[in-house]
Design a protein around this motif. Structure first.
Motif, mmCIF file in Angstrom:
data_model
loop_
_atom_site.group_PDB
_atom_site.id
_atom_site.type_symbol
_atom_site.label_atom_id
_atom_site.label_comp_id
_atom_site.label_asym_id
_atom_site.label_seq_id
_atom_site.Cartn_x
_atom_site.Cartn_y
_atom_site.Cartn_z
ATOM 1 N N ARG A 488 41.505 31.845 11.218
ATOM 2 C CA ARG A 488 41.683 32.971 12.120
ATOM 3 C C ARG A 488 42.276 32.482 13.429
ATOM 4 N NH1 ARG A 488 42.277 37.594 14.773
ATOM 5 N NH2 ARG A 488 40.430 38.782 15.461
ATOM 6 N N VAL A 489 43.299 33.177 13.935
ATOM 7 C CA VAL A 489 43.876 32.868 15.232
ATOM 8 C C VAL A 489 43.632 34.045 16.171
ATOM 9 C CG1 VAL A 489 45.956 32.166 16.486
ATOM 10 C CG2 VAL A 489 45.626 31.413 14.128
ATOM 11 N N VAL A 490 43.313 33.740 17.408
ATOM 12 C CA VAL A 490 42.993 34.728 18.448
ATOM 13 C C VAL A 490 44.064 34.638 19.532
ATOM 14 C CG1 VAL A 490 41.283 35.297 20.224
ATOM 15 C CG2 VAL A 490 40.519 34.563 17.949
ATOM 16 N N PRO A 491 44.488 35.774 20.124
ATOM 17 C CA PRO A 491 44.043 37.162 19.927
ATOM 18 C C PRO A 491 44.930 37.921 18.947
ATOM 19 C CG PRO A 491 45.428 37.066 21.857
ATOM 20 C CD PRO A 491 45.385 35.665 21.317
ATOM 21 N N ASP A 492 44.701 39.242 18.881
ATOM 22 C CA ASP A 492 45.507 40.118 18.034
ATOM 23 C C ASP A 492 46.523 40.911 18.839
ATOM 24 O OD1 ASP A 492 44.042 39.539 15.554
ATOM 25 O OD2 ASP A 492 42.385 40.535 16.563
ATOM 26 N N ILE A 493 46.134 41.364 20.016
ATOM 27 C CA ILE A 493 46.962 42.213 20.874
ATOM 28 C C ILE A 493 46.560 41.900 22.308
ATOM 29 C CG2 ILE A 493 45.351 44.177 20.887
ATOM 30 C CD1 ILE A 493 47.813 46.037 20.562
ATOM 31 N N ALA A 494 47.294 42.373 23.297
ATOM 32 C CA ALA A 494 46.973 42.011 24.680
ATOM 33 C C ALA A 494 47.309 43.146 25.634
ATOM 34 C CB ALA A 494 47.734 40.744 25.090
ATOM 35 N N ALA A 495 46.739 43.041 26.839
ATOM 36 C CA ALA A 495 47.035 43.983 27.923
ATOM 37 C C ALA A 495 46.709 43.288 29.238
ATOM 38 C CB ALA A 495 46.226 45.272 27.763
ATOM 39 N N ILE A 496 46.913 43.996 30.319
ATOM 40 C CA ILE A 496 46.706 43.470 31.674
ATOM 41 C C ILE A 496 45.343 42.792 31.813
ATOM 42 C CG2 ILE A 496 45.942 45.784 32.357
ATOM 43 C CD1 ILE A 496 46.841 45.116 35.205
ATOM 44 N N ALA A 497 45.367 41.582 32.374
ATOM 45 C CA ALA A 497 44.116 40.858 32.598
ATOM 46 C C ALA A 497 44.132 40.023 33.879
ATOM 47 C CB ALA A 497 43.805 39.941 31.406
ATOM 48 N N GLN A 517 27.034 50.901 49.986
ATOM 49 C CA GLN A 517 28.230 51.718 50.169
ATOM 50 C C GLN A 517 29.200 51.538 49.000
ATOM 51 O OE1 GLN A 517 30.158 51.223 54.057
ATOM 52 N NE2 GLN A 517 28.323 50.179 54.805
ATOM 53 N N TYR A 518 29.915 52.594 48.715
ATOM 54 C CA TYR A 518 30.995 52.528 47.729
ATOM 55 C C TYR A 518 32.175 51.793 48.363
ATOM 56 C CZ TYR A 518 34.944 54.115 44.842
ATOM 57 O OH TYR A 518 36.069 54.169 44.049
ATOM 58 N N SER A 519 32.745 50.848 47.654
ATOM 59 C CA SER A 519 33.949 50.161 48.119
ATOM 60 C C SER A 519 34.781 49.748 46.909
ATOM 61 C CB SER A 519 33.596 48.936 48.968
ATOM 62 O OG SER A 519 32.894 47.978 48.191
ATOM 63 N N GLU A 520 36.006 49.296 47.174
ATOM 64 C CA GLU A 520 36.929 48.996 46.079
ATOM 65 C C GLU A 520 37.492 47.587 46.217
ATOM 66 O OE1 GLU A 520 38.389 53.555 45.112
ATOM 67 O OE2 GLU A 520 39.829 52.151 46.002
ATOM 68 N N TYR A 521 37.816 47.017 45.087
ATOM 69 C CA TYR A 521 38.396 45.683 45.065
ATOM 70 C C TYR A 521 39.258 45.542 43.810
ATOM 71 C CZ TYR A 521 34.259 45.072 42.070
ATOM 72 O OH TYR A 521 33.293 45.233 41.120
ATOM 73 N N ARG A 522 40.117 44.539 43.812
ATOM 74 C CA ARG A 522 40.978 44.257 42.655
ATOM 75 C C ARG A 522 40.254 43.288 41.731
ATOM 76 N NH1 ARG A 522 44.931 41.706 45.242
ATOM 77 N NH2 ARG A 522 43.930 39.724 44.827
ATOM 78 N N ILE A 523 40.368 43.522 40.446
ATOM 79 C CA ILE A 523 39.678 42.671 39.481
ATOM 80 C C ILE A 523 40.534 42.537 38.231
ATOM 81 C CG2 ILE A 523 38.377 44.488 38.304
ATOM 82 C CD1 ILE A 523 37.068 41.008 39.407
ATOM 83 N N GLY A 524 40.201 41.554 37.416
ATOM 84 C CA GLY A 524 40.935 41.344 36.172
ATOM 85 C C GLY A 524 40.052 40.696 35.136
ATOM 86 N N GLY A 525 40.641 39.861 34.313
ATOM 87 C CA GLY A 525 39.937 39.260 33.190
ATOM 88 C C GLY A 525 40.233 40.014 31.911
ATOM 89 N N THR A 526 40.008 39.367 30.768
ATOM 90 C CA THR A 526 40.157 40.111 29.514
ATOM 91 C C THR A 526 39.069 41.168 29.399
ATOM 92 O OG1 THR A 526 39.007 38.325 28.313
ATOM 93 C CG2 THR A 526 41.421 38.326 28.273
ATOM 94 N N SER A 527 38.092 41.136 30.321
ATOM 95 C CA SER A 527 37.153 42.246 30.473
ATOM 96 C C SER A 527 37.869 43.521 30.880
ATOM 97 C CB SER A 527 36.106 41.932 31.544
ATOM 98 O OG SER A 527 35.067 41.176 31.017
ATOM 99 N N LEU A 528 39.027 43.399 31.487
ATOM 100 C CA LEU A 528 39.868 44.559 31.792
ATOM 101 C C LEU A 528 40.756 44.894 30.602
ATOM 102 C CD1 LEU A 528 41.382 46.651 33.549
ATOM 103 C CD2 LEU A 528 42.664 44.739 34.545
ATOM 104 N N ALA A 529 41.308 43.872 29.965
ATOM 105 C CA ALA A 529 42.224 44.104 28.845
ATOM 106 C C ALA A 529 41.555 44.868 27.707
ATOM 107 C CB ALA A 529 42.770 42.767 28.342
#
Length: 641
Positions: A488-497, A517-529
């Motif tokens: 098995r080879v990883v991954p299969d598909i991808a998106a922004i991370a 308080q509610y606030s916003e920040y930029r984040i990523g990771g394959t947790s986003l993908a």
């Protein structure tokens, strides 16, 4: 450093019952129950007879090999059974354990002196002392050195009476080493606020770092403030589709106490559709455990990211969050089983995992069985591939992550995404970052391009056999990197991370003055993908007329090489790519100064995004033609006349 696991084509790749002839007459071995680290050299002697054991005996069901075969058939577009899913009740009736099997397993365990603590459709849980466990499972339990710690494990492969006729799939818990997952990105804890410093680009390249040193022979742009749903929908070809009529489930550990407020606030601020009453639901356990060990607060941000990302890309999709009682595999398996047993959704996003070396064959078999039950019902599971590239910098050993390595899930890799003016898709690279800091005099980047910091997980599994859908697409150089038979080879598909071209998320956090308080920040990771791909699948299911996509890998690979995908490479513009990033030294304001760095893109450890299939982005990322291809498939399914 844990050793890599042997390839088990049965229990691991196909989820078949791991029962084989044992040395002891009248007993069947339960393969995979003796961990590789339980060696003679590491043996520290017998465990105390009075020490307590908690174990789960997973049930193979009526027809384990038939389950795997049917799961494959309903998922394969070339099969006559494609899309002929069963209901949860039909699946249980056809493949689940019988009452007689459960009764027989209970009788065996209690006769050995173990106490049955729970019975589900999938397992019988027991507790008792070491002496009773040794009697039940036909092996001594010893203490073994594993790294700097000592854990208990079977001294030989466990077994079950052959009179059970293969009713036992596997047993977990006989070794007491931690079996737990981590969320696959680096999220700030809600207990401490995190903010990004500027300057920012509003879209890729909108603001040039003209006063900073050049990189790759040119001035570079500042990192984006964080893409929003409108930009991601345009990049991945959402068109007019919104996920209407589709339900997406999200599994993580624990549950954010402010998720409803945060999700509603975020949607309003960024022009996403307002959440309808009942559109976001939660299915939570009665109690939580191991909250300190698992850093429960750290999982709040994971849920927030996943929920907001799904809604941003598929704003009409229904979302059900299924929280686990802890970050341990047993509890995460319970959450996945809850989705399957109650068919809570057709699409399941999972932004968590661990390194393959920490996965044991017993757990792999338990996971695969849940994924196969899901496939039979038309449920697809999407797992982030990890954030440490080939894992060498993190663990010293080249390996993939799990459960993304399962042949029965869709492993989602990561990209760096450039969305330009007017929400135009510019390009993507494989996500892999090198970082160099601004020199003291501000005239150069120190040791440019710097050290590897993070990147999409990928590579060749050491334990899972090559699945049928990867044959003919994955190059032999990858597929046969560990064995001539192929893996098995990883991954299969991808998106922004890439966090440097990441997504803006909104969350309630604790500020230095103690206020929430509610606030916003930029984040990523394959947790986003992973949730982005899950949301795109919701769009595709809507385009298909609402018919479930099920386990999607065979269909994903069938579209390989078509206009359905962006073929992502590390050098889409022909030269080096980088962004400038400014961060608060203390994580929330400029009181302690600013940190300026250059982040080079498309540099993922030893992994490379190249033309065609690769071990960073798989077949690529969804292009405009991806969602549309399911609409065409829907037309082809309609009866003539």
């Amino acid at each position: 450093m844990a050793a890599t696991l042997p390839m088990l084509a049965g229990a691991l790749a196909l989820g078949m019952p791991a029962a084989h002839a044992a040395d002891s007459p009248g007993r069947d071995a339960i393969a995979g129950t003796k961990p590789l680290w339980a060696t003679a050299k590491a043996d520290k002697g017998a465990a105390s007879n009075g020490a307590q054991v908690s174990a789960r005996v997973y049930l193979a069901g009526r027809d384990a090999s038939g389950l795997a075969a049917y799961a494959k058939a309903v998922s394969d577009p070339d099969s006559a059974s494609y899309g002929k899913y069963l209901t949860a009740a039909q699946t249980q009736s056809r493949f689940g354990a019988t009452k007689a099997q459960v009764t027989a397993v209970r009788s065996w365990l209690t006769s050995a002196g173990l106490k049955v603590t729970g019975v589900s459709r999938h397992y019988v849980s027991v507790s008792g002392d070491v002496a009773a466990a040794e009697k039940a499972f036909g092996t001594q339990l010893h203490n073994y050195a594993k790294g700097s710690k000592t854990y208990r494990a079977p001294a030989a492969t466990a077994s079950a009476p052959d009179s059970l006729n293969g009713a036992v799939l596997t047993v977990t818990g006989l070794d007491n080493a931690p079996h737990k997952a981590r969320h696959a990105d680096t999220l700030p804890e809600p207990s401490a606020v995190f903010k990004n410093a500027g300057p920012f680009s509003s879209y890729y390249g909108s603001k040039t770092a003209s006063t900073l040193p050049s990189a790759y022979g040119k001035k570079i742009p500042y990192a984006v403030a964080g893409y929003t749903g409108k930009q991601l929908r345009a990049a991945y070809g959402a068109g007019s589709h919104t996920g209407q009529g589709v339900r997406v489930a999200i599994t993580d550990a624990y549950a954010s106490p402010t998720i409803a407020y945060d999700a509603a606030t975020y949607a309003k601020k960024h022009g996403d559709a307002a959440w309808r009453t009942g559109q976001l639901r939660q299915s939570l356990p009665g109690t939580y455990t191991r909250t300190e060990e698992c850093d429960a607060a750290g999982w709040y941000g994971e849920e927030t990211l996943d929920v907001e990302a799904v809604h941003a890309v598929a704003p009409a999709a229904n979302v059900t969050y299924v929280g686990a009682a802890s970050c341990y595999d047993d509890d995460l398996l319970d959450s996945l089983s809850k989705v399957v047993d109650n068919h809570l959704a057709d699409i399941v996003s999972n932004s968590w995992g661990d390194i393959e070396a920490n996965q044991t064959p017993d757990l792999a078999a338990a996971y695969d069985q849940v994924f196969q039950f899901g496939a039979v019902e038309g449920i697809g599971f999407y797992f982030s591939s990890g954030d440490n590239g080939d894992e060498v910098a993190n663990t010293g050993t080249k390996q993939v992550d799990t459960p993304a390595n399962s042949a029965w899930v869709t492993a989602v890799g990561g990209t760096s995404l450039a969305v330009g003016k007017g929400d135009s898709y510019l390009w993507e690279t494989g996500w892999g970052t090198q970082k160099a800091s601004l020199s003291a005099d501000g005239k150069s980047w120190t040791a440019f391009p710097g050290a590897f910091t993070s990147g999409a997980g990928g590579g060749t599994s050491a334990t899972v056999a090559q699945p049928f859908y990867q044959k003919g697409v994955v190059p032999n150089a990858l597929a046969k990197a560990r064995s001539a038979a192929g893996n098995r080879v990883v991954p299969d598909i991808a998106a922004i991370a890439d966090p440097n071209t990441g997504f803006k998320v909104g969350q309630t956090q604790t500020f230095p003055d103690g206020s929430q308080q509610y606030s916003e920040y930029r984040i990523g990771g394959t947790s986003l993908a992973a949730p982005v791909i899950a949301a795109v699948q919701a769009l595709a299911q809507q385009a298909r007329g609402g018919k479930a996509l099920g386990f999607a890998n065979p269909a994903i690979y069938a579209k390989y090489g078509t206009k359905a995908y962006h073929d992502v490479t590390d050098h889409p513009t022909g030269s080096g790519l980088a962004v400038a990033r400014v961060d608060f030294a203390n994580g929330y304001d400029a009181a302690d100064g600013l940190l300026t760095s250059v982040r080079s893109l498309g540099k993922d450890s030893s992994l490379s995004a190249v033309k065609g299939y690769d071990d960073v982005t798989g077949v690529g990322s969804p292009a405009k033609g991806y969602v549309d291809s399911y609409r065409r498939h829907r037309a082809a399914e309609r009866p003539a006349g």
